[in-house]
Design a protein around this motif. Structure first.
Motif, short mmCIF file in Angstrom:
data_model
loop_
_atom_site.label_atom_id
_atom_site.label_comp_id
_atom_site.label_asym_id
_atom_site.label_seq_id
_atom_site.Cartn_x
_atom_site.Cartn_y
_atom_site.Cartn_z
N ALA A 106 -5.86 -17.88 1.69
CA ALA A 106 -6.93 -18.26 2.62
C ALA A 106 -6.37 -19.26 3.61
O ALA A 106 -5.35 -19.90 3.36
CB ALA A 106 -8.11 -18.88 1.87
N VAL A 107 -7.07 -19.38 4.72
CA VAL A 107 -6.74 -20.46 5.66
C VAL A 107 -7.96 -21.36 5.80
O VAL A 107 -9.09 -20.95 5.51
CB VAL A 107 -6.29 -19.95 7.06
N SER A 108 -7.69 -22.58 6.22
CA SER A 108 -8.74 -23.58 6.33
C SER A 108 -8.37 -24.48 7.50
O SER A 108 -7.18 -24.64 7.80
CB SER A 108 -8.78 -24.37 5.02
N ALA A 109 -9.36 -25.07 8.15
CA ALA A 109 -9.02 -25.95 9.28
C ALA A 109 -10.11 -26.99 9.54
O ALA A 109 -11.30 -26.69 9.44
CB ALA A 109 -8.77 -25.14 10.55
N VAL A 110 -9.65 -28.17 9.91
CA VAL A 110 -10.56 -29.19 10.43
C VAL A 110 -10.92 -28.77 11.85
O VAL A 110 -10.25 -27.91 12.44
CB VAL A 110 -9.90 -30.60 10.46
#
Ligand SMILES: CC(=O)N[C@@H]([C@@H](O)[C@H](O)[C@H](O)CO)[C@@H](O)CC(=O)C(=O)O
Length: 308
Positions: A106-110
């Motif tokens: 998965a990817v995640s970002a602020v």
């Protein structure tokens, strides 16, 4: 019904520290060793390149290298979430495409930081990342560092997309956590950020947690989770309070990450010093680190003895 395997993101995920050599460069061998240590601890996953992972203090190339080392070592055993947040959308997209190519889960970002952007900019930033891969996406909400307050309206809009599987909420309000869960619905993951509130977050709707201090005491968070899952709230609370005393001590050093890295070093995992402006532990503070490490190890042994 979401077609992604959401189960793999529930439970305890360590926000992993980055590994540097004595010159301050990324140390791939140290990263592999640390990832292996965590895989053997029994946690569910690793969050790479987030706050604890100093992603914001690294170049795009360094972030890719760190992720490659972790995925290469434990990607078939643990769930690997790549934090790809960066001030520039282009960099985040490049990191997301790379994460997918090498097998992150998965990817995640602020939100995009520095410009104090309005919601439409943050939405466009996240959307570009989401559209760049087929990976599921986890929003990273940490308003105390980004200055961006995620509204229920934007959260609901993002959560309506199948690829947006959840939010990691590092804000201290458990009320907000509960509201995000209600807005996202049953199939939307809410992951607790403040380690001091792991149990509070779980009790009010979180599906698990992603935390930096898990990295020096995974056994204790696994134990809290086990007590909670078994309905033993008194025990869960007792261990959360023990953990909180340890976190208060960790926070008494000039940087939390420096303290955690110094503890890992004592255990034979030399991850180097955090990068400036994050401060390392001063020589004069090492006896305190030593004592704290002993306390954590002793509690970890007790937790294991209590039937982990
Ligand atoms: C600001 C910050 O670093 N928060 C941590 C917590 O794990 C935090 O270190 C802990 O609760 C101690 O205060 C996480 O919420 C952030 C995190 O998981 C990450 O490293 O990306």
């Amino acid at each position: 019904m979401n077609s992604y395997n959401l189960y793999r993101f529930k439970g305890i995920t360590i926000a992993m520290y980055s590994c540097y050599n004595a010159s301050g460069e990324i140390d791939l061998e140290a990263a592999r060793r640390l990832a292996r240590y965590y895989a053997e601890s029994g946690v569910k996953g690793l969050y790479v390149g987030g706050s604890s992972g100093e992603g914001m203090l690294q170049s795009v190339t360094e972030r890719k290298l760190m992720l490659e080392a972790v995925v290469g070592e434990v990607g078939s055993e643990l769930t690997i979430i790549a934090h790809v947040g960066a001030p520039a959308t282009r960099d985040s997209v490049e990191l997301a495409i790379h994460a997918e190519k090498i097998g992150a889960h998965a990817v995640s970002a602020v939100p995009a930081i520095y410009y104090r952007l309005p919601a439409p900019s943050v939405e466009a930033h996240w959307q570009a990342i989401i559209d760049s891969t087929d990976l599921p996406f986890i929003i990273y909400h940490i308003p105390q560092t980004t200055g961006f307050q995620l509204t229920l309206g934007l959260l609901s809009k993002m959560a309506a997309q199948e690829k947006v599987i959840g939010v990691k909420i590092s804000a201290e309000s458990t009320f907000e956590l509960q509201q995000f869960k209600a807005a996202g619905g049953e199939d939307f993951l809410v992951l607790n950020g403040p380690d001091e509130q792991y149990l509070a977050g779980r009790s009010i709707g979180a599906d698990g947690g992603i935390g930096g201090t898990y990295g020096v005491m995974p056994e204790l968070f696994l134990h809290i989770e086990k007590c909670y899952a078994q309905g033993r709230m008194d025990d869960a609370l007792k261990w959360q309070f023990i953990v909180n005393e340890l976190i208060v001590e960790l926070l008494s050093f000039p940087s939390l990450y420096g303290a955690c890295k110094a503890i890992l070093k004592l255990r034979g995992y030399d991850t180097g010093e955090p990068r400036l402006p994050l401060l390392p532990v001063a020589e004069t503070d090492l006896p305190r680190i030593h004592a704290l490490n002993e306390r954590i190890l002793s509690f970890a042994a007790q937790a294991k003895g209590a039937g982990l």
